[in-house]
Design a protein around this motif. Structure first.
Motif, PDB file in Angstrom:
ATOM      1  N   ALA A 423       1.019  -1.111  -0.199  1.00 35.88           N
ATOM      2  CA  ALA A 423       0.577  -0.138   0.037  1.00 35.88           C
ATOM      3  C   ALA A 423       1.533   1.454   0.139  1.00 35.88           C
ATOM      4  CB  ALA A 423      -0.995   0.052   1.195  1.00 35.88           C
ATOM      5  N   THR A 424       0.407   2.257   0.020  1.00 34.12           N
ATOM      6  CA  THR A 424       0.712   3.539  -0.077  1.00 34.12           C
ATOM      7  C   THR A 424       0.898   4.384   1.183  1.00 34.12           C
ATOM      8  OG1 THR A 424      -0.076   4.312  -2.652  1.00 34.12           O
ATOM      9  CG2 THR A 424       0.652   6.157  -0.986  1.00 34.12           C
ATOM     10  N   GLN A 425       2.271   4.596   1.188  1.00 38.34           N
ATOM     11  CA  GLN A 425       2.783   5.152   2.625  1.00 38.34           C
ATOM     12  C   GLN A 425       2.810   6.269   2.740  1.00 38.34           C
ATOM     13  OE1 GLN A 425       5.922   2.223   3.832  1.00 38.34           O
ATOM     14  NE2 GLN A 425       4.310   1.017   4.535  1.00 38.34           N
ATOM     15  N   THR A 457      -7.872   8.196   1.178  1.00 41.48           N
ATOM     16  CA  THR A 457      -7.827   8.293   2.926  1.00 41.48           C
ATOM     17  C   THR A 457      -7.655  10.146   2.317  1.00 41.48           C
ATOM     18  OG1 THR A 457      -6.541   6.393   3.484  1.00 41.48           O
ATOM     19  CG2 THR A 457      -6.535   8.422   5.342  1.00 41.48           C
ATOM     20  N   GLN A 458      -8.260  10.796   3.679  1.00 42.93           N
ATOM     21  CA  GLN A 458      -9.012  12.137   3.739  1.00 42.93           C
ATOM     22  C   GLN A 458      -7.631  12.482   5.148  1.00 42.93           C
ATOM     23  OE1 GLN A 458     -11.656  14.486   4.596  1.00 42.93           O
ATOM     24  NE2 GLN A 458     -11.737  15.393   2.245  1.00 42.93           N
ATOM     25  N   LEU A 459      -6.278  13.108   4.904  1.00 39.74           N
ATOM     26  CA  LEU A 459      -5.416  13.855   6.119  1.00 39.74           C
ATOM     27  C   LEU A 459      -6.516  15.460   6.391  1.00 39.74           C
ATOM     28  CD1 LEU A 459      -2.081  12.556   4.864  1.00 39.74           C
ATOM     29  CD2 LEU A 459      -3.106  10.840   6.371  1.00 39.74           C
ATOM     30  N   THR A 460      -5.998  15.022   7.946  1.00 39.56           N
ATOM     31  CA  THR A 460      -6.554  16.621   7.632  1.00 39.56           C
ATOM     32  C   THR A 460      -5.398  17.603   8.111  1.00 39.56           C
ATOM     33  OG1 THR A 460      -8.912  15.794   8.806  1.00 39.56           O
ATOM     34  CG2 THR A 460      -8.080  18.241   9.297  1.00 39.56           C
ATOM     35  N   ILE A 461      -5.189  18.862   8.183  1.00 35.89           N
ATOM     36  CA  ILE A 461      -3.810  19.556   8.078  1.00 35.89           C
ATOM     37  C   ILE A 461      -4.239  20.535   9.341  1.00 35.89           C
ATOM     38  CG2 ILE A 461      -2.013  20.656   6.724  1.00 35.89           C
ATOM     39  CD1 ILE A 461      -1.330  18.807   4.812  1.00 35.89           C
ATOM     40  N   VAL A 469      -5.516  11.616  -0.025  1.00 40.59           N
ATOM     41  CA  VAL A 469      -4.330  10.467  -0.852  1.00 40.59           C
ATOM     42  C   VAL A 469      -5.481   9.297  -1.879  1.00 40.59           C
ATOM     43  CG1 VAL A 469      -2.661   9.196  -0.643  1.00 40.59           C
ATOM     44  CG2 VAL A 469      -2.578  10.983   0.703  1.00 40.59           C
ATOM     45  N   ARG A 470      -5.195   8.725  -2.981  1.00 37.99           N
ATOM     46  CA  ARG A 470      -5.596   8.052  -3.605  1.00 37.99           C
ATOM     47  C   ARG A 470      -4.408   7.001  -4.715  1.00 37.99           C
ATOM     48  NH1 ARG A 470     -10.461  10.936  -7.331  1.00 37.99           N
ATOM     49  NH2 ARG A 470     -11.220  12.025  -5.349  1.00 37.99           N
ATOM     50  N   PRO A 471      -4.160   5.838  -3.564  1.00 36.06           N
ATOM     51  CA  PRO A 471      -3.248   4.973  -3.857  1.00 36.06           C
ATOM     52  C   PRO A 471      -3.710   4.531  -5.631  1.00 36.06           C
ATOM     53  CG  PRO A 471      -4.049   4.481  -2.585  1.00 36.06           C
ATOM     54  CD  PRO A 471      -5.211   4.922  -2.310  1.00 36.06           C
ATOM     55  N   GLY A 472      -2.788   3.855  -5.732  1.00 34.38           N
ATOM     56  CA  GLY A 472      -3.362   3.213  -8.181  1.00 34.38           C
ATOM     57  C   GLY A 472      -3.889   2.368  -7.438  1.00 34.38           C
ATOM     58  N   GLU A 473      -4.451   1.426  -8.599  1.00 35.62           N
ATOM     59  CA  GLU A 473      -5.782   0.240  -8.651  1.00 35.62           C
ATOM     60  C   GLU A 473      -4.911  -0.090  -9.054  1.00 35.62           C
ATOM     61  OE1 GLU A 473      -8.073   1.515  -8.725  1.00 35.62           O
ATOM     62  OE2 GLU A 473      -8.509   2.868  -8.328  1.00 35.62           O
ATOM     63  N   GLY A 474      -5.398  -1.059  -8.483  1.00 35.77           N
ATOM     64  CA  GLY A 474      -4.583  -2.522  -8.590  1.00 35.77           C
ATOM     65  C   GLY A 474      -3.197  -3.492  -7.602  1.00 35.77           C
TER      66      GLY A 474
END
Length: 872
Positions: A423-425, A457-461, A469-474
């Motif tokens: 997954a995206t980190q 996922t939505q990060l609050t700053i 943040v939207r990870p790539g598909e697959g």
């Protein structure tokens, strides 16, 4: 033609190109395990030579792999004209080509014609003669079409090399003669046994002879019956005259009257003799009765005197025996009193001794009672603790459930780790004073720690806004993590625990309870190895102290008991002796009383018998006996005088019976003969008017003519049968010359296995039908499976030599042709293959790797074809 290389592609299991190269002259062996593609290779070669490229029949479609595709087969052959590459593709983009040294020389239908010409135009070709498909080791195997093509190939080959072919098959003179002979013979007879044909001339002649024979026999029987009736009438008239003659009738009457008179006189005399015999019997009975009364009187008097004498002696003996028995009874009663006193003394001594022993045991067992009481209390306490621990152990999770939870937790962690690894980190690096400014949901991102974002996922700053943040598909699969988590939750719910830590704590609690239960069980086993009930029984066995002022001394009690036992034994022996004496005396008194009673009864019976005789005196009875004996002698004299002159009653009765039977027989014969003569007169009168003799003679003449006609037809049938046999013998002789080339090629091969063996051949199949060994002919069908496949292989090798002799050399291809052959014969079959491989090309396909190590020859291997070469 010889094969040099084979390549297949998209043929069953070969979805990628594979090839066999470097196929030599002589013997070649491809040995590989089952399902390695040997039979597929055989079918591919068969299809290339005999299946048109446009065919879509079941044999062609069976070559297609499961994955689909167009089967392709390429074979490189070498002929006297050079090397050629034959190629075919079926189904999709079907094609057929022939190349020589890379140059296309024929394609499509011209390529098919070129291949057919290469095979010599044979419909069956080598396929039917020398190629052996797996599982078809018999000479007549395969489908009906394959069998027909193979027969045509054999006939063409045998015709091209045989001698005397024109006389047997091409010229039709013998066939026409044999056919005409059989046609004429079939008009007369049918079947293997040549029975008369229904509706044919032979059958008609036989029926005519049979009909006339039956008519002749019937007329002859009628004539013979007429002659017999005439003879019988003559004989009956003669017999009737003899019975009815007046002198015969008078003689029978006189003889009957004389017999009746003699028999009547004999009966009267017999009655007189019987009367005297009755009187004699009465006198004899009177004498015997008187003699019996006299004897009975004498015996009764003697018995009375003897009984009186014996009774007096028995009365004296019985009185003495009763007195002796009374004395023995008194002695026995005194011994019983002494024995009872001794028994009471012994019982008292045993009681005193038991009391002394109990007192001593109570004194000795006080300490043991205290120890056992304490031990029982400790054991009961330990058992209670063990039961509590066991109940607690049943409440927690067992090892299996805990291991299952650990496995599910590990699977969940593994899935989560795998998800996070792909997954995206994001890693937060905060400026001074900005710690926690970035948050994920309701928690702040940690400083310098990678946080996986498996989904959008939505990060609050803080103070800035949000970052989505939207990870790539697959890139990852989140379903496996959720499935693992759900499986873990389901398992926790099933075990009624909230978390894995709670489950572990419950498991530890169960383990601790089990440990306590085990320890308590071990302590209980050491305190009461046989159970607490056994300890209680041991405690109950220790006697309680008695409340007695003073207990007997054990030693004094023991001495008193010993003295009481000795006195008791002496009293018991004295009592037994007195009892035995009394029993003997009582038995003797009983015997004397029985004897006395018996004698009293005997005397009473004698007196009763004397009273029944009454006042008869011995002198009176003796006089009566003398008078009766005198009367008996007189009666015997009269009976003897009367019986001495008596006629023989049996003889007179027999004479009367004979005379009566003669008269009765005469009446019966006369009664029988008169109706018989009437019937014979009627029968003779009826038959004499039918001209039986003339009709019989006419029938005999017709029968002679019919038998002559039947003899001519039978002679014609026999001639036709002999002619058929002669023609068949001539054709058989020609057939032997016809089969001589194949027999000549086969003889040395047969002798490798069976010296002096020969094969006989069938005319219709052009194949061996029997094996002759040691002078005995054995049909091929009854031979063992191994022998049949050996004969089939040798015959095919011989056909290959004949093909080569005609200039049509073809490779011999054998796919597992030796399945049932034993170790000894397979070695000789290998020798046969090497013998034929001198001027033939033989390709052997086999899965029997160990057995075929000894075959030798050139080893072949299936090798993948490189992609570049395959494309070329």
């Amino acid at each position: 033609m010889k094969l040099r290389a084979i390549t297949v592609n998209n043929v069953r299991r070969f979805t990628d190109p594979v090839a066999i190269d470097a196929i030599d002259d002589g013997l070649n062996l491809l040995c590989a395990p089952n399902e390695h593609g040997k039979s597929t290779l055989f079918d591919a070669i068969q299809a290339l030579f005999f299946k048109p490229h446009g065919s879509r029949d079941k044999e062609v479609t069976a070559l297609r792999p499961h994955a689909g595709g167009s089967p392709e087969v390429s074979v490189t052959v070498e002929t006297e004209a050079g090397r050629f590459t034959l190629f075919k593709r079926w189904l999709g983009k079907a094609a057929a080509t022939v190349h020589r040294d890379g140059t296309l020389i024929a394609q499509a239908d011209e390529a098919e014609a070129w291949i057919a010409e290469l095979l010599g135009g044979d419909g069956g070709g080598p396929s039917g003669l020398i190629w052996v498909r797996q599982g078809m080791t018999e000479l007549t195997g395969g489908t009906t079409k394959e069998q027909k093509l193979a027969l045509e190939a054999r006939r063409d080959l045998m015709t091209s090399v045989g001698e005397e072919v024109e006389q047997m098959t091409g010229g039709r003179r013998m066939d026409m003669a044999l056919a005409r002979c059989r046609a004429e013979l079939d008009d007369l007879a049918t079947g293997k046994n040549r029975n008369p044909r229904k509706g044919g001339p032979w059958r008609a002649a036989l029926d005519r002879v049979e009909t006339l024979t039956e008519r002749r026999d019937s007329l002859a029987a009628t004539a013979e019956a007429l002659h017999a009736a005439l003879a019988e009438r003559k004989r009956a008239r003669r017999e009737l005259h003899a019975w009815e003659a007046p002198e015969a009738v008078e003689e029978r009457r006189a003889r009957l009257e004389a017999a009746e008179a003699a028999h009547t006189a004999a009966k009267r005399h017999a009655e007189d003799v019987a009367t005297e015999a009755q009187k004699l019997q009465t006198a004899r009975l009177t004498a015997e009765t008187t003699r019996a009364r006299l004897n009975t009187l004498r015996e009764t008097l003697a018995e009375h005197d003897e009984a009186a004498r014996l009774l007096a002696a028995a009365e004296q003996e019985a009185a003495q025996a009763r007195a002796t028995a009374e004395t023995a009874r008194a002695a026995r009663d005194a011994a019983e009193g002494n024995l009872a006193a001794a028994q009471e003394a012994l019982t008292e001594a045993e009681t005193q001794r038991a009391a002394a022993l109990r007192a001593q045991a109570a004194r000795d067992g006080a300490d043991r009672r205290r120890a056992l009481t304490a031990r029982i209390a400790e054991a009961e306490k330990t058992r209670s603790a063990m039961e509590d621990a066991a109940a607690a152990a049943r409440q927690g999770l067992d090892d299996a459930a805990l291991r299952r939870l650990e496995t599910l937790a590990t699977a969940h962690a593994t899935a989560r780790a795998a998800r996070e690894a792909t997954a995206t980190q994001v890693i937060a690096r905060y400026a001074p004073g900005q710690d926690g400014a970035i948050s994920l949901g309701d928690r702040a991102l940690p400083e310098g720690t990678a946080t996986a974002l498996p989904r959008a996922t939505q990060l609050t700053i803080a103070g800035i806004g949000t970052l989505e943040v939207r990870p790539g598909e697959g890139q990852h699969d989140d379903t496996s993590v959720e499935a693992a988590a759900q499986a873990l939750r389901n398992a926790l719910e099933a075990l009624d625990v909230e978390t894995l830590e709670a489950a572990r704590a419950a498991g530890e609690t169960r383990v601790a309870a089990e440990r306590r239960a085990g320890e308590a069980r071990a302590v209980l086993a050491s305190l009461a190895p046989d159970g607490i009930d056994q300890l209680r029984a041991a405690l109950a066995a220790i006697p309680q102290p008695e409340d007695r002022a003073e207990a007997p001394d054990p030693e004094a009690a023991e001495r008193a008991l010993s003295a009481a036992r000795q006195a008791f034994d002496a009293a018991r022996i004295a009592h037994q002796t007195a009892a035995d004496h009394f029993a003997d005396a009582r038995n003797e008194a009983t015997r004397s009383d029985t004897t006395l009673t018996s004698l009293q009864d005997r005397l009473a019976r004698a007196e009763t018998a004397r009273a029944r005789l009454g006042d008869s005196a011995e002198v009176t009875l003796a006089a009566e006996l003398h008078q009766a004996e005198t009367a008996l002698r007189a009666a015997e004299t009269r009976h003897a005088d009367k019986a001495r002159g008596a006629p023989d009653l049996a003889s007179t009765e027999a004479a009367l019976s004979r005379a009566t039977s003669v008269e009765r027989n005469a009446r019966e014969e006369i009664t029988r003969l008169k109706p018989l003569l009437a019937r014979l007169d009627e029968r003779i009168g009826r038959s004499s008017g039918e001209a039986v003799e003339e009709r019989l003679e006419e029938t005999r003449q017709e029968l002679e003519i019919a038998e002559a006609a039947l003899a001519r037809i039978a002679h014609e049938k026999d001639v036709l049968i002999r002619l058929e046999a002669a023609l068949e013998a001539a054709r058989t002789e020609a057939r032997e010359r016809y089969f001589s080339p194949i027999a000549r090629e086969l003889k040395p091969l047969l002798h490798l296995l069976w010296p002096e063996a020969e094969l006989t051949w069938g005319d219709s199949s052009l194949l061996p039908d029997a094996l002759v060994r040691d002078g005995r002919e054995e049909p091929i069908t009854i031979l063992s499976g191994g022998t049949q496949e050996q004969v089939a292989l040798l015959v095919r090798l011989a056909f290959a030599r004949l093909l080569a002799a005609t200039g049509r050399t073809a490779p011999v291809i054998l796919d597992d042709a030796l399945v049932f052959t034993d170790d000894d014969r397979i070695e000789r079959m290998f020798d046969a293959l090497h013998r034929q491989a001198g001027d033939l090309q033989i390709i052997v396909l086999s899965c029997r790797q160990r057995a075929f190590r000894g075959l030798g020859g050139n080893s072949l291997h299936l090798t993948p074809v490189p992609a570049a070469k395959a494309a070329e």
